[in-house]
Design a protein around this motif. Structure first.
Motif, PDB file in Angstrom:
ATOM      1  N   LEU A   1      28.677  39.096  34.334  1.00 22.75           N
ATOM      2  CA  LEU A   1      29.085  37.928  35.375  1.00 22.75           C
ATOM      3  C   LEU A   1      28.807  36.592  34.949  1.00 22.75           C
TER       4      LEU A   1
ATOM      5  N   TYR B   1      39.715  39.908  38.432  1.00 19.11           N
ATOM      6  CA  TYR B   1      38.457  39.545  38.120  1.00 19.11           C
ATOM      7  C   TYR B   1      37.741  41.053  37.452  1.00 19.11           C
ATOM      8  N   ASP B   2      38.064  42.027  38.154  1.00 19.84           N
ATOM      9  CA  ASP B   2      37.760  43.354  37.613  1.00 19.84           C
ATOM     10  C   ASP B   2      38.168  43.414  36.504  1.00 19.84           C
ATOM     11  N   ASP B   3      39.496  43.344  36.137  1.00 18.10           N
ATOM     12  CA  ASP B   3      40.069  43.541  35.021  1.00 18.10           C
ATOM     13  C   ASP B   3      39.310  42.816  33.957  1.00 18.10           C
TER      14      ASP B   3
ATOM     15  N   GLU C   1      37.160  46.114  48.642  1.00 20.30           N
ATOM     16  CA  GLU C   1      38.028  47.637  48.087  1.00 20.30           C
ATOM     17  C   GLU C   1      37.003  48.106  46.904  1.00 20.30           C
TER      18      GLU C   1
ATOM     19  N   VAL D   1      40.249  39.792  43.519  1.00 18.15           N
ATOM     20  CA  VAL D   1      39.265  40.766  43.000  1.00 18.15           C
ATOM     21  C   VAL D   1      39.729  41.353  41.749  1.00 18.15           C
ATOM     22  N   GLU D   2      40.966  42.103  41.884  1.00 16.88           N
ATOM     23  CA  GLU D   2      41.478  43.025  40.743  1.00 16.88           C
ATOM     24  C   GLU D   2      41.445  42.390  39.520  1.00 16.88           C
TER      25      GLU D   2
ATOM     26  N   ILE E   1      30.504  34.648  44.925  1.00 14.07           N
ATOM     27  CA  ILE E   1      31.593  34.005  44.520  1.00 14.07           C
ATOM     28  C   ILE E   1      32.753  35.253  44.897  1.00 14.07           C
TER      29      ILE E   1
ATOM     30  N   PRO F   1      42.201  41.080  47.438  1.00 11.26           N
ATOM     31  CA  PRO F   1      42.334  42.264  46.800  1.00 11.26           C
ATOM     32  C   PRO F   1      42.896  41.901  45.525  1.00 11.26           C
TER      33      PRO F   1
ATOM     34  N   ARG G   1      44.370  45.663  27.396  1.00 13.85           N
ATOM     35  CA  ARG G   1      43.171  45.374  27.505  1.00 13.85           C
ATOM     36  C   ARG G   1      42.092  45.743  26.472  1.00 13.85           C
TER      37      ARG G   1
ATOM     38  N   THR H   1      34.663  31.750  48.744  1.00 10.59           N
ATOM     39  CA  THR H   1      34.438  33.086  48.296  1.00 10.59           C
ATOM     40  C   THR H   1      35.825  33.808  48.089  1.00 10.59           C
ATOM     41  N   MET H   2      35.953  34.433  47.057  1.00 14.77           N
ATOM     42  CA  MET H   2      37.199  35.135  46.691  1.00 14.77           C
ATOM     43  C   MET H   2      37.248  36.548  47.395  1.00 14.77           C
ATOM     44  N   THR H   3      38.036  36.893  48.358  1.00 15.47           N
ATOM     45  CA  THR H   3      38.154  38.008  48.980  1.00 15.47           C
ATOM     46  C   THR H   3      39.397  39.035  49.048  1.00 15.47           C
TER      47      THR H   3
ATOM     48  N   THR I   1      34.592  47.946  37.858  1.00 15.13           N
ATOM     49  CA  THR I   1      33.574  47.211  37.087  1.00 15.13           C
ATOM     50  C   THR I   1      32.598  46.242  38.066  1.00 15.13           C
TER      51      THR I   1
ATOM     52  N   ILE J   1      31.650  35.356  32.689  1.00 16.78           N
ATOM     53  CA  ILE J   1      32.820  35.229  33.536  1.00 16.78           C
ATOM     54  C   ILE J   1      32.761  33.834  34.081  1.00 16.78           C
TER      55      ILE J   1
ATOM     56  N   ALA K   1      36.257  41.640  34.182  1.00 17.94           N
ATOM     57  CA  ALA K   1      34.920  42.624  33.814  1.00 17.94           C
ATOM     58  C   ALA K   1      34.984  43.877  32.879  1.00 17.94           C
ATOM     59  N   THR K   2      35.994  44.488  33.291  1.00 20.52           N
ATOM     60  CA  THR K   2      36.314  45.853  32.714  1.00 20.52           C
ATOM     61  C   THR K   2      36.654  45.589  31.013  1.00 20.52           C
TER      62      THR K   2
END
Lengths: 201, 201
Positions: free
Chosen positions: B132, B114-116, A160, B111-112, A155, B108, B72, B104-106, A164, B135, B118-119
Protein backbone atom coordinates in the motif's frame (compact mmCIF):
# COMPACT_ATOMS: atom_id res chain seq x y z
CA UNK A 1 -8.97 62.50 11.50
CA UNK A 2 -5.63 60.81 11.32
CA UNK A 3 -4.91 58.10 8.78
CA UNK A 4 -5.01 54.55 10.11
CA UNK A 5 -1.55 53.55 11.27
CA UNK A 6 -1.65 50.19 9.50
CA UNK A 7 -2.70 49.98 5.87
CA UNK A 8 -5.82 47.93 5.15
CA UNK A 9 -4.24 46.51 2.04
CA UNK A 10 -0.74 45.44 1.15
CA UNK A 11 0.72 42.61 -0.92
CA UNK A 12 1.31 40.70 2.34
CA UNK A 13 -2.27 41.20 3.54
CA UNK A 14 -3.68 40.13 0.17
CA UNK A 15 -1.44 37.06 -0.03
CA UNK A 16 -2.26 36.02 3.53
CA UNK A 17 -5.98 36.46 2.92
CA UNK A 18 -5.76 34.23 -0.16
CA UNK A 19 -3.91 31.58 1.85
CA UNK A 20 -6.45 31.71 4.68
CA UNK A 21 -9.29 31.18 2.21
CA UNK A 22 -7.42 28.38 0.46
CA UNK A 23 -6.74 26.65 3.79
CA UNK A 24 -10.46 26.85 4.55
CA UNK A 25 -11.21 25.16 1.22
CA UNK A 26 -12.89 28.29 -0.14
CA UNK A 27 -12.44 30.20 -3.43
CA UNK A 28 -9.57 32.67 -3.31
CA UNK A 29 -10.02 34.83 -6.40
CA UNK A 30 -10.05 38.65 -6.46
CA UNK A 31 -13.69 38.94 -5.40
CA UNK A 32 -13.45 36.37 -2.60
CA UNK A 33 -10.34 38.03 -1.16
CA UNK A 34 -11.92 41.50 -1.37
CA UNK A 35 -15.03 40.21 0.42
CA UNK A 36 -12.88 38.48 3.05
CA UNK A 37 -10.96 41.72 3.70
CA UNK A 38 -14.05 43.92 3.59
CA UNK A 39 -12.78 46.07 0.71
CA UNK A 40 -13.91 46.61 -2.86
CA UNK A 41 -12.42 44.44 -5.61
CA UNK A 42 -11.29 47.64 -7.32
CA UNK A 43 -9.09 48.48 -4.31
CA UNK A 44 -7.35 45.14 -4.72
CA UNK A 45 -6.41 46.04 -8.27
CA UNK A 46 -4.29 48.89 -6.91
CA UNK A 47 -2.01 46.24 -5.44
CA UNK A 48 -2.25 43.25 -7.73
CA UNK A 49 -2.87 42.61 -11.40
CA UNK A 50 -5.51 39.85 -11.37
CA UNK A 51 -5.30 36.17 -10.48
CA UNK A 52 -1.73 35.55 -11.67
CA UNK A 53 -0.52 38.30 -9.38
CA UNK A 54 -2.52 36.91 -6.47
CA UNK A 55 -1.05 33.45 -6.95
CA UNK A 56 2.45 34.92 -6.89
CA UNK A 57 1.64 36.89 -3.69
CA UNK A 58 0.32 33.69 -2.13
CA UNK A 59 3.49 31.88 -3.15
CA UNK A 60 5.61 34.58 -1.50
CA UNK A 61 3.60 34.39 1.73
CA UNK A 62 3.64 30.60 1.67
CA UNK A 63 7.40 30.76 1.45
CA UNK A 64 7.56 33.22 4.35
CA UNK A 65 5.94 30.56 6.54
CA UNK A 66 7.50 27.38 5.20
CA UNK A 67 10.92 28.70 4.13
CA UNK A 68 13.82 26.59 5.33
CA UNK A 69 16.55 28.64 6.90
CA UNK A 70 19.34 26.27 7.77
CA UNK A 71 23.09 26.27 7.54
CA UNK A 72 23.73 25.24 3.98
CA UNK A 73 26.87 23.21 4.44
CA UNK A 74 25.08 19.88 4.48
CA UNK A 75 22.87 19.35 1.47
CA UNK A 76 21.17 16.27 2.94
CA UNK A 77 19.92 18.11 5.99
CA UNK A 78 18.85 21.08 3.89
CA UNK A 79 16.99 19.01 1.28
CA UNK A 80 15.24 16.92 3.92
CA UNK A 81 14.07 19.98 5.86
CA UNK A 82 12.88 21.59 2.66
CA UNK A 83 10.96 18.51 1.55
CA UNK A 84 9.21 18.27 4.90
CA UNK A 85 8.29 21.97 4.92
CA UNK A 86 7.04 21.98 1.32
CA UNK A 87 5.06 18.79 1.81
CA UNK A 88 3.24 20.45 4.72
CA UNK A 89 2.73 23.67 2.73
CA UNK A 90 1.07 21.80 -0.14
CA UNK A 91 -0.95 19.60 2.20
CA UNK A 92 -2.30 22.72 3.92
CA UNK A 93 -3.34 24.30 0.59
CA UNK A 94 -4.16 21.49 -1.85
CA UNK A 95 -6.45 23.54 -4.09
CA UNK A 96 -3.67 26.10 -4.61
CA UNK A 97 -1.24 23.52 -5.98
CA UNK A 98 -2.31 23.50 -9.67
CA UNK A 99 -2.17 27.31 -9.74
CA UNK A 100 1.25 27.44 -8.10
CA UNK A 101 2.56 24.90 -10.57
CA UNK A 102 0.96 26.58 -13.57
CA UNK A 103 2.65 29.95 -13.21
CA UNK A 104 6.21 31.07 -13.89
CA UNK A 105 7.92 32.21 -10.69
CA UNK A 106 9.10 35.80 -10.82
CA UNK A 107 9.22 37.19 -7.26
CA UNK A 108 12.74 37.91 -6.02
CA UNK A 109 12.12 36.13 -2.71
CA UNK A 110 10.88 33.01 -4.49
CA UNK A 111 13.77 33.05 -6.94
CA UNK A 112 16.12 33.52 -4.00
CA UNK A 113 14.79 30.43 -2.23
CA UNK A 114 15.37 28.30 -5.33
CA UNK A 115 18.76 29.92 -5.83
CA UNK A 116 19.64 28.83 -2.29
CA UNK A 117 18.66 25.27 -3.13
CA UNK A 118 20.59 25.32 -6.42
CA UNK A 119 23.63 26.65 -4.57
CA UNK A 120 23.35 24.03 -1.82
CA UNK A 121 23.26 21.28 -4.45
CA UNK A 122 26.13 22.78 -6.44
CA UNK A 123 28.23 23.16 -3.29
CA UNK A 124 27.24 19.62 -2.34
CA UNK A 125 28.96 18.36 -5.45
CA UNK A 126 26.10 17.56 -7.81
CA UNK A 127 26.75 17.92 -11.53
CA UNK A 128 25.68 21.39 -12.65
CA UNK A 129 23.81 19.99 -15.64
CA UNK A 130 21.70 17.77 -13.36
CA UNK A 131 20.76 20.33 -10.72
CA UNK A 132 17.66 21.79 -12.39
CA UNK A 133 16.31 18.29 -12.95
CA UNK A 134 17.03 17.38 -9.34
CA UNK A 135 15.19 20.50 -8.16
CA UNK A 136 12.22 19.59 -10.35
CA UNK A 137 12.25 16.05 -8.96
CA UNK A 138 12.31 17.45 -5.40
CA UNK A 139 9.41 19.79 -6.22
CA UNK A 140 7.38 17.04 -7.87
CA UNK A 141 8.08 14.82 -4.90
CA UNK A 142 6.98 17.44 -2.34
CA UNK A 143 3.81 18.16 -4.33
CA UNK A 144 2.88 14.51 -4.72
CA UNK A 145 3.42 13.72 -1.06
CA UNK A 146 1.78 16.97 0.05
CA UNK A 147 -1.38 16.01 -1.83
CA UNK A 148 -1.10 12.47 -0.45
CA UNK A 149 -1.06 13.97 3.05
CA UNK A 150 -4.20 15.94 2.14
CA UNK A 151 -5.98 12.73 1.15
CA UNK A 152 -8.88 11.43 3.25
CA UNK A 153 -8.25 8.85 5.98
CA UNK A 154 -9.50 6.13 3.69
CA UNK A 155 -8.08 6.24 0.16
CA UNK A 156 -10.27 3.37 -1.03
CA UNK A 157 -13.57 1.96 0.11
CA UNK A 158 -14.05 -1.22 -1.90
CA UNK A 159 -17.60 -2.50 -1.68
CA UNK A 160 -16.95 -5.60 -3.70
CA UNK A 161 -14.51 -8.47 -3.41
CA UNK A 162 -10.97 -7.93 -4.67
CA UNK A 163 -8.06 -10.26 -5.21
CA UNK A 164 -5.56 -8.30 -3.13
CA UNK A 165 -6.55 -4.74 -2.21
CA UNK A 166 -9.16 -5.47 0.48
CA UNK A 167 -6.86 -7.87 2.27
CA UNK A 168 -4.09 -5.25 2.35
CA UNK A 169 -6.46 -2.52 3.52
CA UNK A 170 -7.66 -4.62 6.44
CA UNK A 171 -4.19 -4.82 7.96
CA UNK A 172 -2.88 -1.50 6.64
CA UNK A 173 -2.47 1.84 8.38
CA UNK A 174 -4.90 4.72 7.83
CA UNK A 175 -4.82 8.51 7.92
CA UNK A 176 -1.76 10.41 9.11
CA UNK A 177 0.15 7.26 10.10
CA UNK A 178 -0.29 5.87 6.59
CA UNK A 179 0.72 9.15 4.91
CA UNK A 180 3.78 9.57 7.14
CA UNK A 181 4.89 6.01 6.54
CA UNK A 182 4.54 6.53 2.78
CA UNK A 183 6.47 9.80 2.91
CA UNK A 184 9.33 8.18 4.83
CA UNK A 185 9.49 5.40 2.25
CA UNK A 186 9.53 7.98 -0.53
CA UNK A 187 12.17 10.09 1.21
CA UNK A 188 14.46 7.12 1.69
CA UNK A 189 14.06 6.21 -2.00
CA UNK A 190 14.93 9.72 -3.03
CA UNK A 191 17.84 10.36 -0.68
CA UNK A 192 19.44 6.99 -1.45
CA UNK A 193 19.33 7.82 -5.11
CA UNK A 194 20.70 11.34 -4.67
CA UNK A 195 23.59 9.99 -2.60
CA UNK A 196 24.29 7.41 -5.30
CA UNK A 197 24.42 10.11 -7.99
CA UNK A 198 26.96 11.96 -5.91
CA UNK A 199 29.15 8.90 -5.43
CA UNK A 200 29.14 8.18 -9.15
CA UNK A 201 30.34 11.62 -10.23
CA UNK B 1 -42.49 11.50 -31.84
CA UNK B 2 -40.06 8.74 -30.98
CA UNK B 3 -37.69 8.99 -28.06
CA UNK B 4 -34.12 9.91 -28.96
CA UNK B 5 -32.09 6.74 -29.50
CA UNK B 6 -29.15 7.91 -27.37
CA UNK B 7 -29.77 9.33 -23.92
CA UNK B 8 -28.77 12.96 -23.43
CA UNK B 9 -27.43 12.18 -19.98
CA UNK B 10 -25.60 9.25 -18.49
CA UNK B 11 -22.80 8.88 -15.95
CA UNK B 12 -20.35 8.54 -18.86
CA UNK B 13 -21.63 11.67 -20.60
CA UNK B 14 -21.48 13.68 -17.36
CA UNK B 15 -17.98 12.47 -16.51
CA UNK B 16 -16.70 13.15 -20.02
CA UNK B 17 -18.21 16.65 -20.00
CA UNK B 18 -16.47 17.40 -16.72
CA UNK B 19 -13.16 16.18 -18.13
CA UNK B 20 -13.57 18.27 -21.29
CA UNK B 21 -14.19 21.40 -19.21
CA UNK B 22 -11.27 20.60 -16.92
CA UNK B 23 -8.95 20.10 -19.91
CA UNK B 24 -10.06 23.50 -21.21
CA UNK B 25 -9.14 25.05 -17.85
CA UNK B 26 -12.77 25.89 -17.10
CA UNK B 27 -14.93 25.27 -14.00
CA UNK B 28 -16.50 21.81 -13.99
CA UNK B 29 -19.10 21.94 -11.24
CA UNK B 30 -22.75 20.87 -11.58
CA UNK B 31 -23.86 24.14 -13.18
CA UNK B 32 -20.96 24.36 -15.62
CA UNK B 33 -21.50 20.77 -16.79
CA UNK B 34 -25.25 21.30 -17.18
CA UNK B 35 -24.60 24.44 -19.26
CA UNK B 36 -22.01 22.59 -21.35
CA UNK B 37 -24.46 19.78 -22.06
CA UNK B 38 -27.42 22.11 -22.63
CA UNK B 39 -29.51 20.59 -19.83
CA UNK B 40 -30.85 21.88 -16.54
CA UNK B 41 -28.81 21.36 -13.39
CA UNK B 42 -31.78 19.55 -11.89
CA UNK B 43 -31.53 16.89 -14.64
CA UNK B 44 -27.95 16.26 -13.63
CA UNK B 45 -29.06 15.48 -10.08
CA UNK B 46 -31.02 12.50 -11.43
CA UNK B 47 -27.66 10.93 -12.27
CA UNK B 48 -25.21 12.28 -9.72
CA UNK B 49 -25.29 13.42 -6.13
CA UNK B 50 -23.37 16.72 -6.25
CA UNK B 51 -19.70 17.50 -6.70
CA UNK B 52 -18.29 14.41 -4.95
CA UNK B 53 -20.25 12.21 -7.32
CA UNK B 54 -19.06 14.21 -10.31
CA UNK B 55 -15.44 13.86 -9.25
CA UNK B 56 -15.86 10.10 -8.99
CA UNK B 57 -17.51 9.96 -12.45
CA UNK B 58 -14.60 11.97 -13.83
CA UNK B 59 -12.15 9.57 -12.20
CA UNK B 60 -13.90 6.61 -13.80
CA UNK B 61 -13.82 8.24 -17.24
CA UNK B 62 -10.20 9.30 -16.78
CA UNK B 63 -9.36 5.70 -16.05
CA UNK B 64 -11.24 4.52 -19.13
CA UNK B 65 -8.85 6.61 -21.24
CA UNK B 66 -5.60 6.17 -19.35
CA UNK B 67 -6.06 2.67 -17.96
CA UNK B 68 -3.09 0.37 -18.49
CA UNK B 69 -4.09 -2.98 -19.85
CA UNK B 70 -0.95 -5.05 -20.05
CA UNK B 71 0.04 -8.60 -19.29
CA UNK B 72 0.71 -8.52 -15.59
CA UNK B 73 3.54 -10.98 -15.38
CA UNK B 74 6.23 -8.32 -15.32
CA UNK B 75 5.71 -5.74 -12.63
CA UNK B 76 8.38 -3.37 -14.00
CA UNK B 77 6.72 -3.04 -17.37
CA UNK B 78 3.32 -2.66 -15.77
CA UNK B 79 4.41 -0.01 -13.25
CA UNK B 80 6.29 1.98 -15.89
CA UNK B 81 3.35 2.01 -18.29
CA UNK B 82 1.03 3.01 -15.47
CA UNK B 83 3.29 5.86 -14.33
CA UNK B 84 3.51 7.24 -17.86
CA UNK B 85 -0.25 7.04 -18.39
CA UNK B 86 -1.11 8.60 -15.03
CA UNK B 87 1.44 11.36 -15.46
CA UNK B 88 -0.24 12.29 -18.76
CA UNK B 89 -3.71 12.07 -17.21
CA UNK B 90 -2.80 14.48 -14.41
CA UNK B 91 -0.91 16.81 -16.79
CA UNK B 92 -4.01 17.00 -18.99
CA UNK B 93 -6.27 17.88 -16.03
CA UNK B 94 -4.18 19.73 -13.44
CA UNK B 95 -7.07 21.57 -11.79
CA UNK B 96 -8.82 18.24 -11.16
CA UNK B 97 -5.90 16.81 -9.19
CA UNK B 98 -6.70 18.22 -5.71
CA UNK B 99 -10.29 17.01 -6.03
CA UNK B 100 -9.25 13.54 -7.17
CA UNK B 101 -6.83 13.28 -4.27
CA UNK B 102 -9.28 14.64 -1.72
CA UNK B 103 -11.97 12.02 -2.20
CA UNK B 104 -12.17 8.37 -1.15
CA UNK B 105 -12.33 6.08 -4.17
CA UNK B 106 -15.44 3.93 -4.24
CA UNK B 107 -16.22 3.04 -7.88
CA UNK B 108 -15.78 -0.64 -8.68
CA UNK B 109 -13.77 0.11 -11.85
CA UNK B 110 -11.39 2.37 -9.93
CA UNK B 111 -10.98 -0.12 -7.11
CA UNK B 112 -10.39 -2.81 -9.73
CA UNK B 113 -7.54 -0.83 -11.33
CA UNK B 114 -5.81 -0.45 -7.96
CA UNK B 115 -6.50 -4.08 -7.17
CA UNK B 116 -4.72 -4.99 -10.41
CA UNK B 117 -1.72 -2.94 -9.34
CA UNK B 118 -1.70 -4.43 -5.84
CA UNK B 119 -1.88 -7.91 -7.35
CA UNK B 120 0.94 -7.18 -9.82
CA UNK B 121 3.14 -6.01 -6.95
CA UNK B 122 2.22 -8.98 -4.75
CA UNK B 123 2.88 -11.42 -7.59
CA UNK B 124 6.12 -9.55 -8.29
CA UNK B 125 7.34 -10.50 -4.84
CA UNK B 126 6.97 -7.29 -2.84
CA UNK B 127 6.29 -7.62 0.85
CA UNK B 128 2.53 -7.49 1.45
CA UNK B 129 2.93 -4.97 4.27
CA UNK B 130 4.78 -2.58 1.95
CA UNK B 131 2.47 -2.71 -1.05
CA UNK B 132 0.00 0.00 0.00
CA UNK B 133 2.89 2.37 0.71
CA UNK B 134 4.46 1.58 -2.64
CA UNK B 135 1.16 2.28 -4.38
CA UNK B 136 0.91 5.62 -2.54
CA UNK B 137 4.48 6.47 -3.55
CA UNK B 138 3.67 5.62 -7.18
CA UNK B 139 0.54 7.79 -7.04
CA UNK B 140 2.37 10.69 -5.42
CA UNK B 141 5.10 10.34 -8.00
CA UNK B 142 2.66 10.37 -10.95
CA UNK B 143 0.83 13.39 -9.53
CA UNK B 144 3.98 15.38 -8.88
CA UNK B 145 5.42 14.70 -12.32
CA UNK B 146 2.04 15.20 -13.99
CA UNK B 147 1.80 18.67 -12.50
CA UNK B 148 5.44 19.30 -13.43
CA UNK B 149 4.53 18.44 -17.04
CA UNK B 150 1.67 20.95 -16.80
CA UNK B 151 4.10 23.69 -15.73
CA UNK B 152 4.84 26.60 -18.08
CA UNK B 153 7.86 26.44 -20.40
CA UNK B 154 9.77 28.67 -18.02
CA UNK B 155 9.54 27.66 -14.37
CA UNK B 156 11.52 30.71 -13.20
CA UNK B 157 12.11 34.13 -14.63
CA UNK B 158 14.71 35.71 -12.39
CA UNK B 159 14.99 39.43 -12.97
CA UNK B 160 17.83 39.95 -10.54
CA UNK B 161 21.27 38.42 -10.19
CA UNK B 162 21.56 35.02 -8.50
CA UNK B 163 24.49 32.98 -7.33
CA UNK B 164 23.60 29.82 -9.21
CA UNK B 165 20.08 29.63 -10.62
CA UNK B 166 20.44 32.03 -13.57
CA UNK B 167 23.60 30.35 -14.76
CA UNK B 168 21.89 26.95 -14.72
CA UNK B 169 18.80 28.28 -16.49
CA UNK B 170 20.89 29.73 -19.34
CA UNK B 171 22.24 26.32 -20.29
CA UNK B 172 19.26 24.25 -19.16
CA UNK B 173 16.44 22.71 -21.18
CA UNK B 174 12.96 24.24 -21.29
CA UNK B 175 9.40 23.08 -21.78
CA UNK B 176 8.58 19.51 -22.71
CA UNK B 177 12.24 18.48 -23.08
CA UNK B 178 12.93 19.67 -19.53
CA UNK B 179 9.85 17.95 -18.10
CA UNK B 180 10.62 14.68 -19.90
CA UNK B 181 14.22 14.70 -18.76
CA UNK B 182 13.09 15.30 -15.17
CA UNK B 183 10.54 12.50 -15.39
CA UNK B 184 13.11 10.04 -16.69
CA UNK B 185 15.45 10.95 -13.83
CA UNK B 186 12.60 10.49 -11.36
CA UNK B 187 11.57 7.18 -12.92
CA UNK B 188 15.09 5.79 -12.75
CA UNK B 189 15.33 6.83 -9.08
CA UNK B 190 12.07 5.11 -8.30
CA UNK B 191 12.59 1.92 -10.28
CA UNK B 192 16.13 1.44 -8.93
CA UNK B 193 14.79 1.69 -5.43
CA UNK B 194 11.87 -0.69 -6.05
CA UNK B 195 14.23 -3.26 -7.53
CA UNK B 196 16.50 -2.89 -4.49
CA UNK B 197 13.58 -3.51 -2.12
CA UNK B 198 12.81 -6.68 -4.01
CA UNK B 199 16.39 -7.94 -3.83
CA UNK B 200 16.53 -7.31 -0.10
CA UNK B 201 13.44 -9.32 0.76
Amino acid sequence: MSRPSTPRLSPEIIGDAGLALSRAGEPFGVNAIARHLGVRSSSLYNHVDGMDGIVELMRVRLLATYRVDLPRERWEEYVLAMLRAQRQAYADHPSLVPLLVGKTMTSPTVVEAYDDLATVLADGGFLEEEILSIIAVLDAFAIGFGLDLAAPDDIWQPNEETRTLRRLLESGERGRARADHTFELGVSVLMDSLRARLTNT
